[in-house]
Design an enzyme around this catalytic site. Structure first.
Site, PDB file in Angstrom:
ATOM      1  N   GLU A 211      66.012  28.429  -0.154  1.00 55.74           N
ATOM      2  CA  GLU A 211      66.751  27.048   0.100  1.00 55.74           C
ATOM      3  C   GLU A 211      66.263  26.541   1.349  1.00 55.74           C
ATOM      4  O   GLU A 211      66.189  27.156   2.366  1.00 55.74           O
ATOM      5  CB  GLU A 211      68.232  27.493   0.138  1.00 55.74           C
ATOM      6  CG  GLU A 211      68.711  27.958  -1.292  1.00 55.74           C
ATOM      7  CD  GLU A 211      70.175  28.094  -1.867  1.00 55.74           C
ATOM      8  OE1 GLU A 211      70.905  27.124  -1.051  1.00 55.74           O
ATOM      9  OE2 GLU A 211      70.685  28.681  -2.538  1.00 55.74           O
TER      10      GLU A 211
ATOM     11  N   CYS B 202      66.539  22.073   7.695  1.00 53.83           N
ATOM     12  CA  CYS B 202      67.005  23.433   7.819  1.00 53.83           C
ATOM     13  C   CYS B 202      66.163  24.453   7.073  1.00 53.83           C
ATOM     14  O   CYS B 202      66.373  24.337   5.900  1.00 53.83           O
ATOM     15  CB  CYS B 202      68.503  23.550   7.517  1.00 53.83           C
ATOM     16  SG  CYS B 202      69.142  25.184   7.746  1.00 53.83           S
TER      17      CYS B 202
ATOM     18  N   CYS C 180      69.410  38.195   3.838  1.00 49.61           N
ATOM     19  CA  CYS C 180      69.511  38.817   5.229  1.00 49.61           C
ATOM     20  C   CYS C 180      70.391  39.875   5.242  1.00 49.61           C
ATOM     21  O   CYS C 180      70.948  40.453   4.326  1.00 49.61           O
ATOM     22  CB  CYS C 180      70.698  37.478   5.884  1.00 49.61           C
ATOM     23  SG  CYS C 180      70.454  37.894   7.653  1.00 49.61           S
TER      24      CYS C 180
ATOM     25  N   CYS D 224      76.835  39.436   8.378  1.00 49.89           N
ATOM     26  CA  CYS D 224      77.703  38.714   8.815  1.00 49.89           C
ATOM     27  C   CYS D 224      78.811  38.648   7.994  1.00 49.89           C
ATOM     28  O   CYS D 224      78.751  37.967   6.884  1.00 49.89           O
ATOM     29  CB  CYS D 224      77.352  37.418   9.564  1.00 49.89           C
ATOM     30  SG  CYS D 224      76.130  37.708  10.932  1.00 49.89           S
TER      31      CYS D 224
ATOM     32  N   CYS E 103      79.589  34.993   6.416  1.00 49.31           N
ATOM     33  CA  CYS E 103      78.414  34.001   5.813  1.00 49.31           C
ATOM     34  C   CYS E 103      77.940  34.640   4.279  1.00 49.31           C
ATOM     35  O   CYS E 103      78.017  36.017   4.170  1.00 49.31           O
ATOM     36  CB  CYS E 103      77.296  34.486   6.791  1.00 49.31           C
ATOM     37  SG  CYS E 103      75.803  33.607   6.091  1.00 49.31           S
TER      38      CYS E 103
ATOM     39  N   GLU F 152      67.449  36.284   9.217  1.00 48.89           N
ATOM     40  CA  GLU F 152      67.403  36.259  10.732  1.00 48.89           C
ATOM     41  C   GLU F 152      65.998  36.232  11.113  1.00 48.89           C
ATOM     42  O   GLU F 152      65.214  37.022  11.161  1.00 48.89           O
ATOM     43  CB  GLU F 152      68.009  37.631  11.093  1.00 48.89           C
ATOM     44  CG  GLU F 152      67.925  37.934  12.384  1.00 48.89           C
ATOM     45  CD  GLU F 152      68.211  37.012  13.515  1.00 48.89           C
ATOM     46  OE1 GLU F 152      69.421  36.480  13.458  1.00 48.89           O
ATOM     47  OE2 GLU F 152      67.441  36.683  14.373  1.00 48.89           O
TER      48      GLU F 152
ATOM     49  N   HIS G 104      80.025  33.139  18.169  1.00 46.02           N
ATOM     50  CA  HIS G 104      81.308  33.355  17.295  1.00 46.02           C
ATOM     51  C   HIS G 104      82.302  34.143  17.858  1.00 46.02           C
ATOM     52  O   HIS G 104      83.304  34.194  17.175  1.00 46.02           O
ATOM     53  CB  HIS G 104      80.649  33.953  15.947  1.00 46.02           C
ATOM     54  CG  HIS G 104      79.539  33.139  15.205  1.00 46.02           C
ATOM     55  ND1 HIS G 104      79.610  31.783  15.269  1.00 46.02           N
ATOM     56  CD2 HIS G 104      78.566  33.585  14.619  1.00 46.02           C
ATOM     57  CE1 HIS G 104      78.551  31.258  14.585  1.00 46.02           C
ATOM     58  NE2 HIS G 104      77.816  32.468  14.144  1.00 46.02           N
TER      59      HIS G 104
ATOM     60  N   CYS H 229      76.083  25.451   6.210  1.00 42.21           N
ATOM     61  CA  CYS H 229      75.990  26.420   6.926  1.00 42.21           C
ATOM     62  C   CYS H 229      76.574  27.685   6.073  1.00 42.21           C
ATOM     63  O   CYS H 229      77.890  27.393   5.754  1.00 42.21           O
ATOM     64  CB  CYS H 229      76.536  26.436   8.122  1.00 42.21           C
ATOM     65  SG  CYS H 229      75.936  25.310   9.299  1.00 42.21           S
TER      66      CYS H 229
HETATM   67  N1  SAH Z   1      70.670  34.374  11.232  1.00 38.24           N
HETATM   68  C1  SAH Z   1      70.619  33.589  11.967  1.00 38.24           C
HETATM   69  C2  SAH Z   1      70.647  31.871  11.260  1.00 38.24           C
HETATM   70  C3  SAH Z   1      71.093  31.668  10.069  1.00 38.24           C
HETATM   71  S1  SAH Z   1      72.785  30.953  10.031  1.00 38.24           S
HETATM   72  C4  SAH Z   1      71.630  33.266  13.005  1.00 38.24           C
HETATM   73  O1  SAH Z   1      72.554  34.118  12.942  1.00 38.24           O
HETATM   74  O2  SAH Z   1      71.784  32.436  13.869  1.00 38.24           O
HETATM   75  C5  SAH Z   1      73.019  29.413  10.929  1.00 38.24           C
HETATM   76  C6  SAH Z   1      74.338  29.223  11.299  1.00 38.24           C
HETATM   77  O3  SAH Z   1      75.379  29.228  10.472  1.00 38.24           O
HETATM   78  C7  SAH Z   1      74.758  30.739  12.168  1.00 38.24           C
HETATM   79  O4  SAH Z   1      75.308  30.464  13.449  1.00 38.24           O
HETATM   80  C8  SAH Z   1      75.718  31.222  11.258  1.00 38.24           C
HETATM   81  O5  SAH Z   1      76.451  32.254  11.890  1.00 38.24           O
HETATM   82  C9  SAH Z   1      76.424  30.051  10.665  1.00 38.24           C
HETATM   83  N2  SAH Z   1      77.339  30.408   9.227  1.00 38.24           N
HETATM   84  C10 SAH Z   1      76.948  31.445   8.493  1.00 38.24           C
HETATM   85  N3  SAH Z   1      78.077  31.213   7.441  1.00 38.24           N
HETATM   86  C11 SAH Z   1      78.811  30.150   7.781  1.00 38.24           C
HETATM   87  C12 SAH Z   1      80.009  29.803   7.137  1.00 38.24           C
HETATM   88  N4  SAH Z   1      80.584  30.145   6.111  1.00 38.24           N
HETATM   89  N5  SAH Z   1      80.823  28.732   7.668  1.00 38.24           N
HETATM   90  C13 SAH Z   1      80.014  28.022   9.063  1.00 38.24           C
HETATM   91  N6  SAH Z   1      79.008  28.615   9.580  1.00 38.24           N
HETATM   92  C14 SAH Z   1      78.277  29.607   9.070  1.00 38.24           C
END
Ligand code: SAH
Length: 375
Positions: A101, A114, A121, A125, A128, A175, A230, A349
């Site tokens: 996406e 984006c 991934c 996390c 996510c 990532e 975070h 996000c």
């Molecule tokens: N893997 C990379 C980039 C991907 S995500 C990283 O970890 O930075 C981009 C951002 O969105 C990251 O900061 C991630 O932690 C955040 N993110 C992921 N899931 C989310 C959610 N459900 N709500 C808000 N932010 C989220």
């Protein structure tokens, strides 16, 4: 018995993922002059040509050679939807069936694309939704660049002239630092004058903190950096961003300090901080955050949590997020609250859910496959 031999078509090289240096090597290896590289690069990335025949300042013979040896291959778009707030999401189908996406976020003075760097991934996390799909594979450099190419072409068709890409953020699926080589090629192409010509402040790589690669990136590129922080204690960060067990906060902060040392005086690091009700959003957390990043030129981007089914988390109330921000601002830090965009089309996000075939078999091969490298 004579079995007819089926001649395999020779593998064509996808020029879309080649840096200027790669293209020069490609042309000289075919007996051509190196300057063809910048010509073809401009045709592909500035004039957005999809066929070699469009490249009219290149001889017919060379175009024919290019057709035989090379291609400009892009994934097929299988979904294209625009949100009520103007955010536009594309789903692209890759060879082999995987989907990724890409999201375009227009604002009054800029347009941010984006993009994804991997299919799925492996970092897992807990907040996510991409993590739920598991990990399938790295994108090729061409597949990463194709997202910008495709979006540029489709946005160019739009008559409103504010629809263009001024910024690229690697904040989609994946990532980026676990797909280091291909990502480095792609960001080099985004910043290349003969291609998209974006300045280093307009290309941002977001990482959870895969440290050896982050240190390498600092030596090899000056792309803007966003770090998914975070949490301010290892205990909480371990539970939110499990890669923290391997690269804990003190090491992450040391790498961030080093990264910024290599950059120009005006650079800063963006720290992303998802606001999770009762998990990481207390006043004490804010105060610890101030201490943690002390001395690093930084911006803090507070991200309201975007919910998804069975996540087990809630977003902090807006009053709490604002209070958290105030504490940071009073300490002289720059803090912003990220506006959630494209929620109605699941483009926010952590809501990017393509169809991914999980190849990581995470239960069995947890450590090695997840992080893809030894420390
Ligand atoms: N893997 C990379 C980039 C991907 S995500 C990283 O970890 O930075 C981009 C951002 O969105 C990251 O900061 C991630 O932690 C955040 N993110 C992921 N899931 C989310 C959610 N459900 N709500 C808000 N932010 C989220």
């Amino acid at each position: 018995m004579n079995v007819p031999v089926k001649l395999q078509e020779p593998l064509k090289q996808n020029l879309l993922g080649m840096t200027l240096q790669d293209l020069e090597a490609f042309f000289t290896s075919t007996g051509e002059k190196a300057f063809r590289a910048s010509q073809v690069m401009k045709w592909m990335h500035q004039l957005l040509a999809a066929e070699f025949d469009e490249m009219t300042n290149i001889s017919k013979t060379l175009r024919e050679t290019l057709r035989q040896k090379a291609c400009i291959d892009v994934p097929e778009i299988v979904f294209d939807q625009t949100s009520t707030d103007g955010t536009r999401k594309w789903v692209m189908q890759l060879e082999g069936g995987n989907k990724i996406e890409t999201v375009y976020i227009p604002e009054s003075t800029r347009g941010t694309l984006c993009i994804s760097s991997q299919v799925g991934c492996a970092l897992d996390c807990s907040f996510c939704s991409t993590a739920r799909q598991g990990f399938s594979r790295n994108l090729t450099a061409a597949e990463i660049v194709a997202q910008v190419w495709m979006a540029s072409r489709l946005l160019a068709k739009n008559t409103q002239d504010n629809h263009r890409i001024t910024n690229v953020v690697l904040m989609g699926m994946g990532e980026p630092l676990l797909n280091y080589e291909n990502v480095l090629k792609a960001i080099t192409i985004f910043m290349e004058d003969n291609a998209y010509g974006l300045s280093k402040r307009r290309v941002t790589l977001s990482t959870s903190g895969v440290l050896p690669k982050l240190d390498l990136l600092g030596q090899q590129s000056d792309v803007a950096l966003a770090v998914s922080l975070h949490a301010v204690t290892d205990e909480i960060r371990d539970s939110l961003v499990p890669v923290n067990k391997k690269y804990p906060l003190n090491e992450l902060m040391a790498s961030c300090r080093q990264y910024i040392k290599n950059q120009s005086a005006k650079s800063h690091i963006t720290f992303e901080y998802v606001m999770l009700n009762g998990v990481n959003d207390s006043r004490e957390d804010a105060i610890k955050l101030i201490k943690l990043i002390k001395g690093i030129p930084a911006k803090i981007n507070l991200i309201p949590f975007n919910p998804f089914p069975d996540s087990g988390y809630e977003c902090s109330p807006m009053t709490v997020i604002k209070e958290f921000k105030e504490i940071l601002m009073k300490a002289g830090l720059i803090a912003t609250i990220r506006k959630t965009r494209g929620e109605d089309i699941d483009a926010a996000c952590g809501q990017l859910v393509g169809k991914v075939e999980d190849k990581s078999r995470r239960e069995k091969k947890f450590e090695t496959l997840r992080y893809g490298m030894a420390k």
